[in-house]
Design an enzyme around this catalytic site. Structure first.
Site, PDB file in Angstrom:
ATOM      1  N   TYR A   1      31.180 -37.947 -49.191  1.00  0.00           N
ATOM      2  CA  TYR A   1      31.275 -39.145 -49.817  1.00  0.00           C
ATOM      3  C   TYR A   1      29.975 -37.701 -50.191  1.00  0.00           C
ATOM      4  O   TYR A   1      29.052 -37.399 -50.537  1.00  0.00           O
ATOM      5  CB  TYR A   1      30.088 -39.248 -48.455  1.00  0.00           C
ATOM      6  CG  TYR A   1      28.789 -40.349 -49.234  1.00  0.00           C
ATOM      7  CD1 TYR A   1      29.448 -41.941 -48.547  1.00  0.00           C
ATOM      8  CD2 TYR A   1      27.589 -39.991 -49.233  1.00  0.00           C
ATOM      9  CE1 TYR A   1      28.251 -42.439 -49.263  1.00  0.00           C
ATOM     10  CE2 TYR A   1      26.599 -41.224 -48.996  1.00  0.00           C
ATOM     11  CZ  TYR A   1      27.258 -42.405 -48.791  1.00  0.00           C
ATOM     12  OH  TYR A   1      26.100 -43.477 -49.650  1.00  0.00           O
TER      13      TYR A   1
ATOM     14  N   ASP B   1      28.595 -30.442 -53.758  1.00  0.00           N
ATOM     15  CA  ASP B   1      28.082 -31.143 -53.217  1.00  0.00           C
ATOM     16  C   ASP B   1      26.785 -30.902 -51.965  1.00  0.00           C
ATOM     17  O   ASP B   1      27.927 -30.962 -50.736  1.00  0.00           O
ATOM     18  CB  ASP B   1      28.451 -32.620 -52.794  1.00  0.00           C
ATOM     19  CG  ASP B   1      27.192 -33.710 -52.318  1.00  0.00           C
ATOM     20  OD1 ASP B   1      26.176 -33.128 -51.822  1.00  0.00           O
ATOM     21  OD2 ASP B   1      27.629 -35.205 -52.218  1.00  0.00           O
TER      22      ASP B   1
ATOM     23  N   LYS C   1      18.812 -33.993 -48.999  1.00  0.00           N
ATOM     24  CA  LYS C   1      18.051 -33.730 -47.753  1.00  0.00           C
ATOM     25  C   LYS C   1      17.249 -32.650 -47.100  1.00  0.00           C
ATOM     26  O   LYS C   1      15.691 -32.937 -47.470  1.00  0.00           O
ATOM     27  CB  LYS C   1      19.497 -33.585 -46.593  1.00  0.00           C
ATOM     28  CG  LYS C   1      19.886 -34.776 -46.696  1.00  0.00           C
ATOM     29  CD  LYS C   1      20.828 -35.274 -45.717  1.00  0.00           C
ATOM     30  CE  LYS C   1      22.149 -36.906 -46.254  1.00  0.00           C
ATOM     31  NZ  LYS C   1      22.203 -38.044 -45.750  1.00  0.00           N
TER      32      LYS C   1
END
Ligand SMILES: Cc1ncc(COP(=O)(O)O)c(C=O)c1O
Length: 432
Positions: free
Chosen positions: A147, A229, A257
């Site tokens: 994702y 990622d 994050k």
């Protein structure tokens, strides 16, 4: 969806229905992802590894705001950094020197990185990486696994692709993580066209020995850049993220994050030969270099020392063992898997044959919420999870899996019969 146990949650959810399309601004926070009536719809505050809902109930948090809260909610060091900076202003007409300080710290930690640019979201960083890779290679296609955010280039590959232009969809493809032949086939079909291979280097599946280097070599043979990622793995698997953990170097690396312990900051890092092309490639926003988030990042990185990583790994390993023991004890191993690296394991519940929705997952979430634990599949360990918290989490998993085993004795309908509200929905359900 009404509920007597969580009246304020229910009231706010109804209010949101006429104010906010799809209730929330983040899919994973949506009432369709949480068992309404047992799990809360709104949270009011957090401290350490705990959150309190709007009805005053306390939970041990496992998704940790979907990953960023690596130190704990309202961490005193981060709070102090933010409040101190707040006295001097939030964001300015020109850059603030703290940008350079955080840049230096990030570059010290990220293997192979010589330059860094900050953004606000993980999607900013991955999308900037894709644009940069297109500029560097002069190619337009992208292959993805995992994702990577809400922008067109990635959502084009999902079942939620309504609104994404056909022309963009033709440029984006996927490959199966862990399977070099799957990537090779895609690279061959799009020979000479692929700018970037974008992947989460480690997630529900941990890379087999040699896989990541094999992928990097294969992408390079076909003239594509490799973008890791590391929005989840960055600063979580270790100071140098997945690159360091697995001893490999990607061409570009996206972070988000954990970098800001909840403040909105992301980063794109890599060697100068690629990153300096950002002198010409447009990646710019009003809030780029916003100083509260940089202050939070500086504070967060300061707390993340060797002892911190030791704790994230040991706490995660302890929990993994306990959940695995419960899976065995309740004989639900055909449906429940525990995977991922210890600082972020995933406990994924698949559905028994004949289930017409996420009945098993919903039951586990329902029972865990009843035991005061928020579960969505992700165990994002934070430094504030105490042994006592983890004990509560392990007991809650045991209760959830025990309920699942009990329901399964009557097949999928037995599981459904134990649900007290509508089952949660798949995140990427088809919308057309
Ligand atoms: C691996 C990964 N990449 C990118 C993103 C997108 O980040 P954001 O939601 O901050 O845009 C996410 C978000 O969950 C993610 O998990």
């Amino acid at each position: 969806m009404t509920d007597a146990r969580l009246p304020e949650s229910a009231r706010l959810r109804e209010r949101a229905a006429s104010l906010v399309p799809a209730w929330t601004h983040t899919l994973s926070k949506n009432p369709t992802q949480w068992m309404q009536g047992t799990a809360p719809a709104f949270l009011a505050r957090g401290a350490g590894a705990h959150v309190w809902d709007v009805d005053g109930n306390r939970y041990v948090d496992l998704p940790m705001a979907l990953g960023p809260i690596i130190l704990g909610h309202a961490h005193p060091v981060v709070n102090e950094a933010i409040t101190k900076q707040l006295q001097d202003g939030i964001t300015f007409t020109l850059p603030h020197p703290i940008e350079l300080e955080v840049a230096e710290t990030v570059l010290e930690r990220v293997p192979g990185a010589e330059r860094v640019r900050f953004g606000k979201t993980g999607s900013d960083a991955t999308s900037a990486a894709v644009r940069l890779a297109r500029a560097v290679t002069g190619r337009e296609h992208v292959l993805a696994a995992g994702y990577h955010g809400w922008h067109d280039w990635f959502i084009a590959t999902t079942t939620r692709d309504i609104g994404v232009p056909k022309a963009v969809k033709e440029l984006s493809g996927t490959f199966a993580y862990g399977d070099l032949e799957s990537l090779r086939a895609q690279l061959e079909v799009r020979e000479g066209k692929v700018a970037a291979v974008v992947l989460e280097p480690s997630g529900a599946e941990v890379p087999a020995d040699g896989y990541l280097q094999g992928l990097i070599d294969l992408a390079h043979e076909h003239g594509a850049l490799v973008v890791f990622d590391e929005v989840i793995t960055g600063f979580r698997l270790g100071p140098g993220g997945a690159q360091e953990r697995y001893g490999v170097r990607a061409d570009l690396v996206a972070f988000g994050k954990a970098l800001g312990n909840g403040m909105p900051i992301s980063a794109l890092a890599g060697p100068a030969k690629y990153m300096d092309v950002l002198n010409d490639v447009f990646f710019s926003g009003t809030h780029g270099g916003e100083v509260l988030s940089l202050a939070a990042a500086r504070a967060t990185l300061g707390v993340l020392d060797a002892a911190a990583y030791e704790r994230l790994y040991s706490a995660g390993a302890w929990l993994r063992e306990r959940v695995e023991a419960s899976v065995t004890a309740h004989d639900v191993g055909h449906l429940v898997t525990v995977s991922g690296e210890d600082p972020r394991t995933l406990v994924l519940v698949s559905e028994p044959e004949g289930a017409e929705g996420l009945w098993a997952k919903s039951l586990v979430q329902q029972e865990m919420a009843r035991k005061g634990v928020l579960y969505n599949g992700n165990n994002f360990i934070c430094l504030a999870h105490t042994d006592e918290d983890l004990e509560q989490v392990a007991d809650a998993y045991d209760a959830g899996l025990s309920a699942l085993a009990k329901g399964l004795t009557d097949g999928p309908q037995g599981v459904l019969a134990l649900l007290e509200s509508e089952a949660v929905s798949p995140a990427f359900r088809a919308v057309r």
